[in-house]
Scaffold this active site. Structure first.
Site, mmCIF file in Angstrom:
data_model
loop_
_atom_site.group_PDB
_atom_site.id
_atom_site.type_symbol
_atom_site.label_atom_id
_atom_site.label_comp_id
_atom_site.label_asym_id
_atom_site.label_seq_id
_atom_site.Cartn_x
_atom_site.Cartn_y
_atom_site.Cartn_z
ATOM 1 N N CYS A 12 -7.866 33.972 50.069
ATOM 2 C CA CYS A 12 -7.383 33.842 48.700
ATOM 3 C C CYS A 12 -5.914 34.227 48.622
ATOM 4 O O CYS A 12 -5.329 34.695 49.603
ATOM 5 C CB CYS A 12 -8.216 34.701 47.744
ATOM 6 S SG CYS A 12 -7.968 36.474 47.962
ATOM 7 N N CYS A 15 -5.100 37.677 49.572
ATOM 8 C CA CYS A 15 -5.092 37.874 51.029
ATOM 9 C C CYS A 15 -3.699 37.594 51.595
ATOM 10 O O CYS A 15 -3.136 38.422 52.331
ATOM 11 C CB CYS A 15 -6.105 36.948 51.701
ATOM 12 S SG CYS A 15 -7.821 37.262 51.281
ATOM 13 N N ASP A 422 29.367 11.253 53.178
ATOM 14 C CA ASP A 422 30.346 10.833 54.177
ATOM 15 C C ASP A 422 30.194 9.317 54.355
ATOM 16 O O ASP A 422 29.175 8.734 53.940
ATOM 17 C CB ASP A 422 30.051 11.586 55.480
ATOM 18 C CG ASP A 422 30.915 11.109 56.626
ATOM 19 O OD1 ASP A 422 32.133 11.002 56.437
ATOM 20 O OD2 ASP A 422 30.354 10.828 57.704
ATOM 21 N N ASP A 519 27.200 13.641 58.846
ATOM 22 C CA ASP A 519 26.686 13.606 60.214
ATOM 23 C C ASP A 519 27.580 14.332 61.224
ATOM 24 O O ASP A 519 27.215 14.474 62.387
ATOM 25 C CB ASP A 519 26.517 12.156 60.675
ATOM 26 C CG ASP A 519 27.861 11.466 60.897
ATOM 27 O OD1 ASP A 519 28.802 11.725 60.107
ATOM 28 O OD2 ASP A 519 27.978 10.696 61.857
ATOM 29 N N ASP A 523 31.845 17.606 58.363
ATOM 30 C CA ASP A 523 31.060 17.656 57.120
ATOM 31 C C ASP A 523 30.416 19.021 56.894
ATOM 32 O O ASP A 523 29.858 19.269 55.822
ATOM 33 C CB ASP A 523 29.951 16.595 57.144
ATOM 34 C CG ASP A 523 30.493 15.180 57.251
ATOM 35 O OD1 ASP A 523 31.461 14.872 56.536
ATOM 36 O OD2 ASP A 523 29.947 14.392 58.047
#
Length: 632
Positions: A12, A15, A422, A519, A523
């Site tokens: 639960c 828990c 980008d 990428d 960036d």
């Protein structure tokens, strides 16, 4: 050091909250996040200050277990636990049905005294053989000043049993509830059984990813090829991969052949990259674990093995994302820690209010109402509301070749109203047929082409209310051309890394929720500053390390799909929390006997047996509701 550790024994929300609180209290652990639905703990710790063995010992002390041994299979443990739960549930049903038949005098075994004594023995057998874990767990919890759903079940059944036992031998023999004791255990076990089965459905993405990992490989030694376990492969080993077999580890092709091409084979990489066309692999080409040669065979040199393969990294990212918590879950966890004590207090108030109103004449009603309050209250539904929806959402994203590193990113994506992107490598890819030294002399349309579905994806994002800014280091003419081709209104040319960072900062200062996609190393400044950072898998490792989300495929439709998935997931979370809250808000007063205020002739009272059935149904309904997200 971050590590996802399987946790055994949680049933639960209380828990998982107790396990998380215990881990976070240990010296050497920076942070711990425990997922009930994922049955795991995401632990960030200092190995020089605390060991996995110490963590395990501490968690064992409060009634749970961490699976840290390499020779213990989590799948086998879960399978064995499910089988034992199934057996206990079936036995509990048999005992409860028999007990009910005896209590209803459907089985001729003697007078009322004999009936009660036989019912007592059957209830005791049910409590010991089928519900023993409730009592063991609750005692361990109380030793550490904690409580969970097991505490409520153990307390309610014990009170009902002792009250019935007293009346069997010394009191009013007509006031016994042995059948309720058995049915409480039966319904709780049934709910957990169905819940475990349903939770398996929310974790299918991890199982599918793990299913991609091969178990054996063909190693080439002294001119001979033999099959060996994958665990024995080392970096530098020469391996042979045949058509239809899974590539065992990441590596580099040494030689290849197929009936189409004498020096190349063709590999299906769709399970990793999402690209449907088989990729040509020649000498020097990279190959990834889990991919499958569709035509031809090749020999390869192992370069990344074990946990260092791209597939292992993907599995780890998805596991950590499913184990992480959205901000809303933190609130639920705090509520779960106090839920059981509050319910206990409500049960006590119920008991004394009954006695205050009706005196000792209503003692049986007071006890049964208090017991029903203990049984019907359910922290499980609230605890499962967020993690089950997140697990399905993260898994669905992985199926669409989008890796989401943490739950916060999945929750925030729905709020994004500006995307900064980008250009080169993100929206466009260079023409592979053109030497870069000649590119400047060619028309723009023959140099950097758009990735698949860029224009459609940008249009959908803007239709969803998201402004798109393209930032490019290219010249004005080229930036304007590609922005127009992509359908992007806002763009900036001749950008340096600080320009991208400054734009993200300005947009955030204006109150925007900003996503940045890129990428390259250039960036990373903007990615780190954005509310949601998105990287391209073909980009640099630095960008992917910074980013919260990684697109494995070149198909840009993954962007609007991710935003839509975020919105659906968060909507599902709030639906689950709403119904879990309403359930407790409505059912606890019913259990306390509020219907007596309106219907006292004949009186209407919710019994512990039906209370346990409603409790089990509430947890199951939350899990099943989350599963709807798979087909949404």
């Amino acid at each position: 050091m971050k590590q996802t550790i399987p946790v055994v024994g949680m049933a639960c929300a209380s828990c998982s909250a107790n396990v998380e609180r215990k881990l976070n209290s240990l010296t050497g652990i920076h942070s711990a996040s425990v997922s009930l639905a994922g049955r795991s703990a995401l632990v960030d710790y200092d190995p020089s200050k605390i060991s996995l063995e110490t963590m395990k010992k501490e968690i064992n002390g409060i009634g749970y277990d961490l699976v840290i041994e390499k020779d213990r299979s989590v799948e086998q443990i879960q399978k064995r636990e499910y089988t034992l739960l199934l057996r206990r549930t079936l036995l509990s049903w048999v005992l409860s049905v028999v007990g009910m038949c005896i209590n209803m005098h459907w089985l001729p075994i003697g007078g009322p005294s004999t009936v009660n004594q036989v019912a007592l023995l059957i209830a005791l057998a049910n409590m010991y053989l089928c519900g023993r874990q409730f009592y063991v767990s609750s005692v361990k919890q109380l030793r550490h000043g904690a409580a969970n759903m097991d505490t409520l079940v153990a307390l309610s059944t014990s009170i009902a049993f002792l009250f019935s036992a007293y009346n069997t031998f010394w009191g009013d023999a007509s006031l016994t509830y042995f059948d309720s004791c058995g049915m409480i255990i039966t319904f709780v076990l049934t709910g957990r059984l169905l819940e475990e089965k349903a939770k398996d459905g929310t974790a299918t993405s991890i199982k599918q990813l793990m299913g991609l990992a091969p178990k054996t490989a063909h190693i080439v030694e002294d001119g001979e090829v033999r099959e060996v376990p994958i665990s024995t492969i080392d970096v530098g080993d020469l391996l042979e991969v045949r058509p239809g077999e899974k590539v065992p580890v990441d590596g580099e092709v040494v030689s290849a052949e197929s009936f189409m091409t004498p020096d190349a084979a063709y590999v299906d990489e769709s399970m990793i990259t999402g690209e449907p066309t088989p990729a040509e692999k020649k000498k020097g080409s990279k190959v990834l674990a889990g991919t499958i040669p569709s035509q031809g065979k090749f020999r390869m040199r192992a370069r990344q093995v074990g946990e260092n393969t791209a597939l292992a990294h993907i599995i780890k990212v998805v596991q950590e994302a499913e184990g992480s918590k959205a901000p809303v879950q933190r609130i639920v966890d705090k509520a779960a820690l106090v839920f059981v004590p509050v319910v206990g207090a409500i049960a006590l108030v119920t008991f004394f209010v009954w006695l205050a109103v009706g005196g000792m004449a209503v003692l049986p009603k007071a006890i049964i109402s208090a017991v029903t309050v203990l049984v019907i209250a359910c922290p499980c539904a609230m605890g499962l509301a967020t993690p089950t929806a997140l697990m399905v959402g993260v898994g669905k994203a992985a199926d669409r070749h989008v890796l989401i590193k943490d739950a916060t990113a999945l929750e925030l994506l729905r709020k994004v109203n500006v995307l900064v992107t980008d250009k080169t490598g993100t929206l466009t890819i260079p023409n592979q047929q053109v030497d870069f030294t000649k590119a400047d002399n060619l028309p723009l349309e023959e140099r950097e082409k758009l990735k698949p579905h860029v224009h459609e994806a940008m249009a959908q994002l803007q239709d969803m209310g998201i402004d798109v800014w393209m930032m490019s280091g290219d010249k004005e003419e080229a930036a304007r051309y590609w922005a127009d081709k992509a359908g992007i209104k806002h763009y900036q040319a001749k950008c340096v890394p600080s320009d991208k960072e400054n734009l993200v900062r300005k947009l955030k200062e204006d109150g925007k929720t900003v996503a940045m996609i890129g990428d390259g190393i250039n960036d990373t400044q903007a990615l780190a500053l954005a509310d949601v950072s998105i990287a391209i898998s073909t980009g640099t490792d630095v960008a992917m390390d910074v980013a919260q989300v990684t697109l494995i495929s070149d198909d840009m439709m993954a962007l609007p799909d991710s935003v839509r998935l975020s919105r659906k997931t968060v909507k599902m979370i709030w639906e689950n929390l709403f119904w879990a809250f309403i359930y407790n808000l409505v059912c606890i007063p019913l259990a306390a006997g509020v219907l007596y205020l309106f219907y006292d002739n004949p009186p209407i009272q919710l019994t512990p047996m039906w209370g346990s059935a409603l409790m089990a149904f509430s947890s199951l309904s939350v899990v099943l509701n989350s599963l709807r997200l798979k087909w949404a």
